[in-house]
Scaffold this motif. Sequence first.
Motif, PDB file in Angstrom:
ATOM      1  N   CYS A 140       1.297  -0.866   0.261  1.00  0.00           N
ATOM      2  CA  CYS A 140       0.066   0.164  -0.252  1.00  0.00           C
ATOM      3  C   CYS A 140       0.752   1.183  -0.122  1.00  0.00           C
ATOM      4  CB  CYS A 140      -0.967   0.525   1.193  1.00  0.00           C
ATOM      5  SG  CYS A 140      -2.407  -1.309   1.510  1.00  0.00           S
ATOM      6  N   THR A 141       2.314   1.229   0.745  1.00  0.00           N
ATOM      7  CA  THR A 141       2.738   2.411   0.971  1.00  0.00           C
ATOM      8  C   THR A 141       3.255   2.508  -0.652  1.00  0.00           C
ATOM      9  OG1 THR A 141       3.603   2.062   2.965  1.00  0.00           O
ATOM     10  CG2 THR A 141       4.938   3.130   2.074  1.00  0.00           C
ATOM     11  N   MET A 142       3.782   1.650  -1.238  1.00  0.00           N
ATOM     12  CA  MET A 142       4.644   1.562  -3.222  1.00  0.00           C
ATOM     13  C   MET A 142       3.777   1.926  -3.758  1.00  0.00           C
ATOM     14  SD  MET A 142       7.144   0.447  -2.621  1.00  0.00           S
ATOM     15  CE  MET A 142       7.564   1.090  -4.260  1.00  0.00           C
ATOM     16  N   GLU A 143       2.611   1.921  -3.828  1.00  0.00           N
ATOM     17  CA  GLU A 143       1.090   2.091  -3.874  1.00  0.00           C
ATOM     18  C   GLU A 143       0.887   3.646  -4.545  1.00  0.00           C
ATOM     19  OE1 GLU A 143      -2.500   0.377  -3.614  1.00  0.00           O
ATOM     20  OE2 GLU A 143      -1.140  -1.713  -3.910  1.00  0.00           O
ATOM     21  N   VAL A 146      -0.792  14.184  -0.139  1.00  0.00           N
ATOM     22  CA  VAL A 146      -1.022  13.688   1.021  1.00  0.00           C
ATOM     23  C   VAL A 146      -0.377  14.200   1.996  1.00  0.00           C
ATOM     24  CG1 VAL A 146      -1.241  11.168   2.355  1.00  0.00           C
ATOM     25  CG2 VAL A 146      -2.290  10.824   0.492  1.00  0.00           C
ATOM     26  N   VAL A 147       0.864  14.471   2.002  1.00  0.00           N
ATOM     27  CA  VAL A 147       2.245  14.555   3.258  1.00  0.00           C
ATOM     28  C   VAL A 147       2.303  16.067   2.748  1.00  0.00           C
ATOM     29  CG1 VAL A 147       2.708  12.313   2.696  1.00  0.00           C
ATOM     30  CG2 VAL A 147       3.709  13.237   1.047  1.00  0.00           C
ATOM     31  N   CYS A 148       2.275  17.121   1.640  1.00  0.00           N
ATOM     32  CA  CYS A 148       2.390  17.739   2.042  1.00  0.00           C
ATOM     33  C   CYS A 148       1.240  19.214   1.657  1.00  0.00           C
ATOM     34  CB  CYS A 148       3.098  18.312   0.064  1.00  0.00           C
ATOM     35  SG  CYS A 148       4.696  16.966   0.050  1.00  0.00           S
ATOM     36  N   GLN A 172     -10.722  11.957   3.386  1.00  0.00           N
ATOM     37  CA  GLN A 172     -11.597  11.759   2.470  1.00  0.00           C
ATOM     38  C   GLN A 172     -11.878  10.355   1.896  1.00  0.00           C
ATOM     39  OE1 GLN A 172     -14.632  12.824   3.250  1.00  0.00           O
ATOM     40  NE2 GLN A 172     -15.798  11.779   2.270  1.00  0.00           N
ATOM     41  N   PRO A 173     -10.639   9.799   0.773  1.00  0.00           N
ATOM     42  CA  PRO A 173     -10.693   8.495   0.434  1.00  0.00           C
ATOM     43  C   PRO A 173     -10.756   7.739   1.490  1.00  0.00           C
ATOM     44  CG  PRO A 173      -9.295   9.420   0.069  1.00  0.00           C
ATOM     45  CD  PRO A 173      -9.194  10.335   0.924  1.00  0.00           C
ATOM     46  N   LEU A 174     -10.266   7.860   2.945  1.00  0.00           N
ATOM     47  CA  LEU A 174     -10.490   6.665   3.913  1.00  0.00           C
ATOM     48  C   LEU A 174     -12.006   6.744   4.696  1.00  0.00           C
ATOM     49  CD1 LEU A 174      -9.260   4.241   6.069  1.00  0.00           C
ATOM     50  CD2 LEU A 174      -8.633   6.395   7.029  1.00  0.00           C
ATOM     51  N   TYR A 180      -0.514  10.208   6.257  1.00  0.00           N
ATOM     52  CA  TYR A 180      -0.263   9.312   5.551  1.00  0.00           C
ATOM     53  C   TYR A 180      -0.369   7.930   5.130  1.00  0.00           C
ATOM     54  CZ  TYR A 180       4.079   5.379   4.694  1.00  0.00           C
ATOM     55  OH  TYR A 180       4.104   4.140   4.249  1.00  0.00           O
ATOM     56  N   GLY A 181      -1.186   7.409   7.429  1.00  0.00           N
ATOM     57  CA  GLY A 181      -1.365   6.211   7.400  1.00  0.00           C
ATOM     58  C   GLY A 181      -2.440   5.556   6.888  1.00  0.00           C
ATOM     59  N   GLN A 182      -3.837   7.115   6.718  1.00  0.00           N
ATOM     60  CA  GLN A 182      -4.974   6.951   6.256  1.00  0.00           C
ATOM     61  C   GLN A 182      -4.670   7.166   4.852  1.00  0.00           C
ATOM     62  OE1 GLN A 182      -7.486  10.376   8.037  1.00  0.00           O
ATOM     63  NE2 GLN A 182      -6.189  11.607   8.826  1.00  0.00           N
ATOM     64  N   ALA A 183      -3.887   7.369   4.421  1.00  0.00           N
ATOM     65  CA  ALA A 183      -3.452   7.083   2.692  1.00  0.00           C
ATOM     66  C   ALA A 183      -3.934   5.895   2.333  1.00  0.00           C
ATOM     67  CB  ALA A 183      -2.931   7.998   2.095  1.00  0.00           C
ATOM     68  N   ILE A 184      -2.522   5.001   3.493  1.00  0.00           N
ATOM     69  CA  ILE A 184      -2.087   3.432   2.844  1.00  0.00           C
ATOM     70  C   ILE A 184      -3.661   2.008   3.199  1.00  0.00           C
ATOM     71  CG2 ILE A 184       0.216   3.795   2.693  1.00  0.00           C
ATOM     72  CD1 ILE A 184       0.532   2.804   5.289  1.00  0.00           C
ATOM     73  N   ALA A 185      -3.765   2.870   4.522  1.00  0.00           N
ATOM     74  CA  ALA A 185      -5.716   2.634   4.511  1.00  0.00           C
ATOM     75  C   ALA A 185      -6.527   2.270   4.517  1.00  0.00           C
ATOM     76  CB  ALA A 185      -5.455   2.989   6.458  1.00  0.00           C
ATOM     77  N   ALA A 186      -6.654   3.268   3.127  1.00  0.00           N
ATOM     78  CA  ALA A 186      -7.515   3.854   2.689  1.00  0.00           C
ATOM     79  C   ALA A 186      -7.838   2.737   1.445  1.00  0.00           C
ATOM     80  CB  ALA A 186      -7.942   5.074   2.369  1.00  0.00           C
ATOM     81  N   ARG A 187      -6.657   2.327   1.071  1.00  0.00           N
ATOM     82  CA  ARG A 187      -6.073   1.425  -0.272  1.00  0.00           C
ATOM     83  C   ARG A 187      -5.995   0.041   0.772  1.00  0.00           C
ATOM     84  NH1 ARG A 187      -3.380   5.974  -1.919  1.00  0.00           N
ATOM     85  NH2 ARG A 187      -2.833   6.131  -4.328  1.00  0.00           N
ATOM     86  N   ALA A 188      -5.594  -1.066   1.729  1.00  0.00           N
ATOM     87  CA  ALA A 188      -5.910  -1.613   2.535  1.00  0.00           C
ATOM     88  C   ALA A 188      -7.856  -1.973   2.496  1.00  0.00           C
ATOM     89  CB  ALA A 188      -5.116  -2.125   3.513  1.00  0.00           C
TER      90      ALA A 188
END
Length: 362
Positions: A58-61, A71-73, A82-84, A290-298
């Motif tokens: 999910c991080t690589m994605e 996400v980070v900036c 919102q995606p999460l 950052y954690g929210q973004a990869i959680a949304a994908r998972a």
Amino acid sequence: MLPALTQFGEQMSHLTGVRAIMKDIIETLRTSQGREFINLSAGNPVILREVEQLWRDCTMELLNSSEYGEVVCRYGSSQGYQPLIDAVVAEYNQRYGLNLGDRNILITPGSQSLYFLAANALGGYTTDGRLKQIVLPLSPDYTGYGGVTLIPEALRAYRPRLELDTAAHRFKYRPNFDQLEINETTGFVLFSRPCNPTGNVLTDDEVRKIAAMEEPYDVPVFVDSAYAPPFPCLNFTEMTPIFGPNIVHCTSLSKAGLLGERVGIAIGDERVIQTLEAFLTNLCLHSPRYGQAIAARAIRSGRLATISEQVIRPHYQQKFAVLEQNRGYPHLKPTARYREQRSKAGQDSEQMSGFDARESAN
């Protein structure tokens, strides 16, 4: 320098259960240079290969997407990424037949902060001087609850009703509804299901009965579901998350392997969510993204729910199976086990040699 602390400063400086655990671990590691320890920390799960790989993927994605800079900036919404939020709404609506909207969700920096927000928004003194209580309907329960309120006299815990099976070295504890009081002085009710650290699981009927007691007083019930389905799914007995108008379902991705990113999720009535969001904004603007973004994908892909059911739960369930196989060994002192109600949270309780369940009622 020794700063003069306020009443709240003194209160937050006290050695609560969570602080005692963390302080003990850090001091041990600092003073034992050169020695090797297995750092179990305050509930660290095992780093399972499949779980770690999920978060790597999910991080690589995220890194390879055009979304990364946003996400980070940039700052984000206090309510959450919102995606999460959309992924949580879709997951719970599809899985449990709910009708959630995005205003029913709040993302917090871990579930510990969620209970801190709730404890000080809903528990303590009102503007006219009345004390609103934070009610723990049965104890023992999560030690972290003891340190979340700035008003310690607001916290009230009730002793459970014990069911003992001494022949099988088992016991079960339940809410004592003959003693439990909910009235106009109650700010909110809080309990974990499955219970951290014992693994005790309140039945569906018990949860509904507690919620029904609160309803006439418009009191929210916060159910700490950090070990519950659909992720991390660390219940070893059948249970269904309970939802209702006055229930705030609280979960975390920590035991699903995302501890370091501190992702907590609250699902509940829009008015309660808005109150908690206002506190969160004043505290830290918003949760890390950052954690929210990869959680949304998972979550959106279904991978987190699948790994929870097929990898995380079986790993810990197998450990209990080994423990059960060793019950008859003469060199192992009998333990009091929770009757058919287990979770990863209960492992330490299961292995306390010679523990007498009756002592918990004293």
